[in-house]
Structure formats: structure tokens, C-alpha cells
Write an enzyme that holds these catalytic residues in place. Structure first.
Site, PDB file in Angstrom:
ATOM      1  CB  ILE A 191      55.434  38.739  39.528  1.00  0.00           C
ATOM      2  CG1 ILE A 191      55.838  40.088  38.911  1.00  0.00           C
ATOM      3  CG2 ILE A 191      56.588  38.147  40.350  1.00  0.00           C
ATOM      4  CD1 ILE A 191      55.943  41.229  39.920  1.00  0.00           C
ATOM      5  CD  GLU A 216      45.891  42.680  33.522  1.00  0.00           C
ATOM      6  OE1 GLU A 216      46.793  42.026  34.076  1.00  0.00           O
ATOM      7  OE2 GLU A 216      45.123  42.188  32.695  1.00  0.00           O
ATOM      8  CB  CYS A 221      43.003  42.373  36.971  1.00  0.00           C
ATOM      9  SG  CYS A 221      44.569  41.572  37.366  1.00  0.00           S
TER      10      CYS A 221
HETATM   11  N1  THU Z   1      47.762  37.150  33.515  1.00  0.00           N
HETATM   12  C1  THU Z   1      47.975  38.514  33.571  1.00  0.00           C
HETATM   13  O1  THU Z   1      49.043  38.956  34.021  1.00  0.00           O
HETATM   14  N2  THU Z   1      47.010  39.330  33.123  1.00  0.00           N
HETATM   15  C2  THU Z   1      45.869  38.921  32.508  1.00  0.00           C
HETATM   16  O2  THU Z   1      45.087  39.743  32.064  1.00  0.00           O
HETATM   17  C3  THU Z   1      45.558  37.491  32.405  1.00  0.00           C
HETATM   18  C4  THU Z   1      46.522  36.578  33.048  1.00  0.00           C
HETATM   19  C5  THU Z   1      48.844  36.245  33.900  1.00  0.00           C
HETATM   20  C6  THU Z   1      48.654  35.481  35.173  1.00  0.00           C
HETATM   21  C7  THU Z   1      49.554  34.281  34.939  1.00  0.00           C
HETATM   22  O3  THU Z   1      50.883  34.625  35.296  1.00  0.00           O
HETATM   23  C8  THU Z   1      49.520  34.059  33.434  1.00  0.00           C
HETATM   24  O4  THU Z   1      49.025  35.273  32.887  1.00  0.00           O
HETATM   25  C9  THU Z   1      48.637  32.900  32.997  1.00  0.00           C
HETATM   26  O5  THU Z   1      47.388  32.987  33.558  1.00  0.00           O
END
Ligand code: THU
Length: 129
Positions: free
Chosen positions: A41, A53, A90
Site C-alpha cells: 500500500i 509482507e 519486513c
Molecule cells: N514491496 C513489497 O511490498 N514487498 C517486497 O518484498 C519488496 C517491495 C513493495 C514496496 C513498494 O510499494 C514497491 O514494492 C516497490 O518497492
């Protein structure tokens, strides 16, 4: 395993990622078999962005769940899924609640194409108070 990956891919459909265009889904399996899903988000102010995550973890913990078995994640721009691994923030959140030797992180490009590593392999040294 395939079911969990499918749920991560499904959760990705709710990703709110207008700034990066990179959409991520996660499916977190609890010790009792329940599954919490999450998506990333984003925010116009960038730093409030929450990864998929952490969304899944915070949903579970906010409902009183603190024991987890594994998490599947899937991400990419557009329709295509690409290689992905959790960010350091995370991994640190996971280390708060999960045993490093047993908790598994499944990084999926499809239901059949994935890499599985323990939290300990991904984050060998963890900050704990
Ligand atoms: N992002 C995640 O949701 N999980 C991950 O493991 C890596 C990155 C998201 C954060 C951001 O919204 C987008 O991916 C680009 O970094």
C-alpha cells in the site's frame, strides 16, 4: 505450498502501487493453519508505504495471532511476476515473531516456480532487545 502461492498472487490484485507500479501480494500461514493475506500500500509521501509482507503480519498480529509457519510472496510490474525477496524492514518484522530456523519464506514467480529460504538464511543476524 501451491495453495499459499495462489493466495499471494490473488492478494496482489489489491496492491495499491500508483508510484512504483510494482505490485506485491503475500499469504502468511499461521501455526494453526489460518492464512492472512496482504498487499503493498503506497503513499504520495512515499515513506508511509507498507509492504505486502508487513500488511499480512500486521493483520494477523492485530487479531491476536503470533505464531507463524511460512509466508509466500509474489510481485512484479504489470501482469508478469518477477524475482522478488522481502526487504530488510519486513525481515526484521518477521524476526520479531518467527523462529529463524523454521520460518520459511517462499518467493514465487508462479505456483510451480519458486525459491524457499528460512528466515535465518535471509537475515542471519537479527536485532533483538
Ligand atoms: N514491496 C513489497 O511490498 N514487498 C517486497 O518484498 C519488496 C517491495 C513493495 C514496496 C513498494 O510499494 C514497491 O514494492 C516497490 O518497492
Amino acid at each position: 505450498m501451491e495453495k499459499l502461492i495462489r493466495q499471494a498472487i490473488e492478494a496482489r490484485r489489491n496492491a495499491y502501487a500508483p508510484y512504483s507500479g510494482f505490485m506485491v501480494g503475500a499469504a502468511l500461514e499461521c501455526e494453526d493453519g489460518r492464512i492472512y493475506t496482504g498487499c503493498n500500500i503506497e503513499n504520495a509521501s512515499y515513506t508511509p508505504t507498507n509492504c505486502a509482507e508487513r500488511t499480512a503480519f500486521f493483520k494477523a498480529v492485530s487479531e491476536g495471532v503470533r505464531k507463524f509457519r511460512r509466508i509466500a510472496i509474489a510481485g512484479g510490474s504489470g501482469e508478469e511476476l518477477t524475482d522478488i525477496s522481502p526487504c530488510g524492514v519486513c525481515l526484521q518484522v518477521m524476526s520479531e515473531f518467527c523462529d529463524a530456523e523454521h520460518f520459511e519464506i517462499i518467493m514465487a514467480k508462479s505456483e510451480k516456480d519458486f525459491i524457499c529460504r528460512t528466515l535465518g538464511e535471509m537475515l542471519p543476524v537479527r536485532f533483538r532487545l
